[in-house]
Structures are given as C-alpha cells and as structure tokens.
Design an enzyme around this catalytic site. Structure first.
Site, mmCIF file in Angstrom:
data_model
loop_
_atom_site.group_PDB
_atom_site.id
_atom_site.type_symbol
_atom_site.label_atom_id
_atom_site.label_comp_id
_atom_site.label_asym_id
_atom_site.label_seq_id
_atom_site.Cartn_x
_atom_site.Cartn_y
_atom_site.Cartn_z
ATOM 1 N N THR A 115 0.818 -1.213 0.000
ATOM 2 C CA THR A 115 0.000 0.000 0.000
ATOM 3 C C THR A 115 0.853 1.264 0.000
ATOM 4 O O THR A 115 0.482 2.270 -0.600
ATOM 5 C CB THR A 115 -0.927 -0.018 1.237
ATOM 6 N N THR A 191 2.357 -4.388 4.390
ATOM 7 C CA THR A 191 2.434 -4.670 5.824
ATOM 8 C C THR A 191 2.109 -6.125 6.168
ATOM 9 O O THR A 191 2.576 -6.633 7.183
ATOM 10 C CB THR A 191 1.459 -3.765 6.617
ATOM 11 N N ASP A 192 1.322 -6.781 5.306
ATOM 12 C CA ASP A 192 0.810 -8.103 5.686
ATOM 13 C C ASP A 192 1.911 -9.104 6.029
ATOM 14 O O ASP A 192 1.786 -9.871 6.981
ATOM 15 C CB ASP A 192 -0.070 -8.686 4.572
ATOM 16 N N LYS A 270 2.753 -8.318 12.778
ATOM 17 C CA LYS A 270 1.525 -7.572 12.497
ATOM 18 C C LYS A 270 0.423 -8.182 13.342
ATOM 19 O O LYS A 270 0.175 -9.386 13.264
ATOM 20 C CB LYS A 270 1.177 -7.662 10.999
#
Ligand code: ASP
Length: 469
Positions: A115, A191-192, A270
């Site tokens: 993102t 980020t995942d 995360k």
C-alpha cells in the site's frame, strides 16, 4: 494524495458504470466528477461521483465524501441526485526533482510494493504503484530536509506475493547499496508479511554497518487518515540519522500519530488487520521511538552503526519448509503429507507450552526416521516453549522435536529455511537454529514489554498518559 481541479464539460462520461447504476446516473445527468447530493432512504450523502471500477458490479454508485472516504451507494436506494458542480480528481502525483545537498546523508529506498507504494487508480478502482524519488518528494517534501534520497523499485507486489526470489533479491540489493556507501536503507513493503521479510533479512544480512528500515502503510495515501507520509518520514530519518545498524520495522506506535516505533526484525509481528498501530514487538520492548524531530532509544543493546562496509550476505534458503498451526483433533495425515512431499523442515506452532495431540506422535516418529527437522514454537506468541514441564513434551523431544525457546513461529520458519539451505546435517541445522544471532531468542521476557511504550489501545493510552505528565 488527491488533487481536485475544475475541468471542462468535454470530459463528461459515465466511466465504468453499467446497468442499473448507469441508468440512475443518466436519469439525473450525474456524471463522473459531478459534485452531488445523493438522497437515499437512509440519508443524504454529499460528494463527488467517482469512476467505477470496470470489474465491479453494476448496482452501486461510488462517491468520494467530503471527508475523503469513498462509499458505494446502492443505485436502487437512490431517491434523488442534486448536482452542485463538477470537480475532476487528479491522482497523478506531481513529480519534483529531489534536491541534492552534499551535506546530507545518502539514503536508498528499495521498493517492493504494498500500500505504501500505491495510489488509487479510479479507472479500475485498484490500488496501483507510484514510486519514484520525484513522486515521493512531490507528496512528502519533508524528506528532502533529512537526506539525499535515491529510489529503486525492486518489485511491485502486494506482500502476500513475496517469496524466496524476492527475499534473496532484496538481501542482495541491500548488500549492493552498502557496498556503494549509502548511510541507510529503507525498504517499502506491504504490511501483511512485512514481519516475515524482516525476519529473513535479519538472517540473510549479517553485520550490517547501517540501519535497514522496513516501512509500509495500512491506509493508502489517497485517504485522509493515511499513515504513509509519517511512516516514510520516520523511516527515512531512522535510516539517515540513527546509530541502530539492524533490520527494523518502522510503523505507527500508538493509534494517534504521536510517534513511530522501531521494532527489531525478529521480534515484530503484524497484530491487527486494520489499525495503523498494527505492529508490535512480541515478548520484548521495541528498540526505539521515533518522531519527526527525535529518535529516542528504549534500550541500548542494539548493534551500532559503523563506518566500514563489512556486511555479510548469506542468501541460503530451503523452500521445502512449512509451518503447521496445531488445532485440537488434528490428524497425523497433515504431517505425513509433508513428509511424503519431500519437506525437509516443519515448524509447529503448538498449544500452550508447545503441545500437539498424541495421535500425531507416530507421524512425528516417521518424520524423525526420514530426517525431517521438526521445531516447536508456541501459538500464544508471548512466552517460551517449555517441553520439560509435562511428560508429553518430553515424549515429543524423544521423537526429535526441538523446542525453539521464544522464537516466533514465522521467525522460526524463516530461520529453518535459512539453516536448511546451508547444511544437510541436522546437528549443524540445530546449532544454527538455537544460536541467537539477531534477537530471535532472548534470555528473558520483560514483564512490561507490551504495555509500556507500545500504546495503540485507548485504555493503554490513557494509562500511559497519567505517567507522562
Ligand atoms: N495487502 C497489502 C500488502 O501487504 C497491505 C499493505 O500494504 O498494508 O501488500
């Protein structure tokens, strides 16, 4: 980021809209970029009509609300559309040449996707990559106050698509940049799976003389609550100025934009699917806080910046490794299938102190006989594997299962792939696995690690604020 401008009526159309949604728009002559007031049974919405993704359904009209958020309104519920004017969105980020200042440090930003490297394409509704120093400078001009930024797009993937090829490519690119003499490296990443990549880079890149800072964003930069710009500033500042020469993840600390946190690459995870403060150091405290103005270390036992280039890049990786997340009533065929498919290593995320049910034991025995390396971690994430407490743990160790102390399951998976990539000998692999090299195993878990410093939960924020005054 989104720029709005008045535009000519010549561009008018109903881009992407079909069927019911198109006829409702045509009925009220509400075209793309019309400034509208849409009345429905549920209320009135004011905003701009956005183009519709060509692959989306034909039942909804998409409006960018005054707040900056996009909503889809069911065409059948619309009772009226009032038109106030017309504004066209420009989603191309204006490029400005990144200024060069010989007194400032050189930082390299390596892009892998996610993102943070994205903006919204209103034609398809998809998030697409935007990545060049000029574009970054156009959207976050403060970066030029910190350093001379160079960028290179290594990949343009969402992070679920990162794999050995990209991990190895990124580690090699880091080695190349250190060799060229950069003072810090930032890695833009989805980020995942950022914590997976942070873990493998912590093993593949040894003895770095400079900070290696991974950064992402939970919300894309066209949204008002985006964390992209601040995370980018914090990470670039860390890469340029901090004396922490480790692989780190730099993301929001609290839910507010008060400060960012620098997490050690092997202790980070995360933990929330949508909060901006999603990354947490597990079983330890983060390395440092970072704000626009200051970097405030929370501990002193980190590897310090050096002025040599003596980095060691070791990109060994065995792909035939997997994680098995144990659940009650798991059948041994899960383990058997991996053995039969030639897996050389299995990390189990066991219950409690590191358990699986008894029916799995024969499969574990078979794995031992076939020379498959089996390592135990805990699915509680916090805490240590303790296989001496119950007989069952001892039994499993007899079957060759090796406890991994407080290594996180994903970290153990990465380290096992890396270790098996280096040796055929299970003894050698065990030695690599159980020798801490980047903070993946620690002697002790500080009791205040989660509550203090990390923030992110309103109650905790309130609790901390009492002590901050
Ligand atoms: N799915 C995205 C990714 O991990 C989410 C993000 O970038 O935050 O690539």
């Amino acid at each position: 980021m989104l720029w709005l401008r008045r535009c000519t009526m010549a561009d008018n159309d109903y881009k992407g809209y079909r069927g019911e949604a198109l006829s409702v728009l045509q009925n009220y002559t509400a075209m793309i970029w019309s400034d509208v007031e849409v009345e429905t049974e549920a209320g009135t919405y004011k905003g701009i009509v956005l183009p519709r993704s060509e692959t989306a359904d034909d039942k909804h009209i998409v409006i960018k609300l005054r707040s900056g958020y996009n909503i889809g309104i069911a065409a059948e519920r619309i009772t009226n559309i009032g038109i106030g004017g017309r504004k066209e969105a420009h989603y191309k980020i204006p490029e400005k040449e990144f200024p060069y200042d010989p007194k400032k440090p050189r930082v390299k930003l390596l892009g892998t996707g996610g993102t943070i490297a994205s903006r919204l394409d209103y034609r398809t509704g998809a998030v697409i990559p935007a990545f060049s120093p000029g574009e970054l400078y156009g959207s976050v001009p403060e970066l030029a106050d910190i350093c001379n930024l160079e960028t290179e797009k290594l990949y343009g993937v969402f992070s679920e698509n990162m794999g050995p090829e990209q991990w190895i490519g990124t580690a090699q690119a880091i080695g190349r940049e250190i060799e060229k003499g950069v003072q810090g490296i930032v890695i833009g990443h989805g980020t995942d799976t950022m914590h997976h990549t942070a873990a493998i880079l912590s093993f593949m890149v040894q003895n770095s003389p400079v900070p290696i800072v991974m950064v992402g964003s939970q919300r894309s930069s066209d949204r008002p609550s985006s964390d992209a710009a601040l995370n980018l500033m914090h990470s670039v500042k860390t890469a340029a100025e901090s004396d922490i020469a480790e692989v780190m993840v730099c993301m929001f600390g609290p839910t507010s934009d008060e400060y960012g946190l620098l997490h050690r690459g092997t202790r980070v995870r995360k933990m929330h699917s949508s909060y901006r403060s999603t990354f947490r150091t597990i079983g330890d405290i983060p390395i440092s806080m970072v704000s626009r103005d200051t970097i405030t270390p929370l501990r002193s036992d980190y590897k310090k910046r050096r002025h040599d280039k003596n980095v060691v890049i070791n990109t060994a990786f065995e792909e035939k490794v997997g994680i098995v997340y144990y659940y009650p009533n798991m059948k041994p065929d899960m383990i058997d299938a991996m053995i039969d498919n030639g897996y050389r290593g299995i990390v189990i995320a066991g219950t409690g102190l590191g358990h699986v049910n008894k029916p799995l034991y024969p499969a574990l025995k078979r794995a031992q006989e076939k020379g498959v390396a089996i390592y135990m971690t805990v699915q509680t994430l916090w805490g240590y594997v303790q296989m001496y407490v119950y007989d069952t743990g001892r039994d499993m160790m007899e079957l060759g299962v090796v406890p991994c102390a407080n290594m996180l399951p994903e970290v153990a998976y990465m380290k096992l792939g890396w270790a098996l990539g280096q040796s055929e000998s299970l003894d050698e692999v065990k030695k690599i696995m159980l020798t801490p090299i980047a903070g993946e195993i620690t002697e002790r878990e500080p009791s205040n690690g989660y509550l203090i410093f990390q923030g992110g939960i309103p109650e905790v924020e309130e609790f901390i604020s009492k002590y901050r005054k």
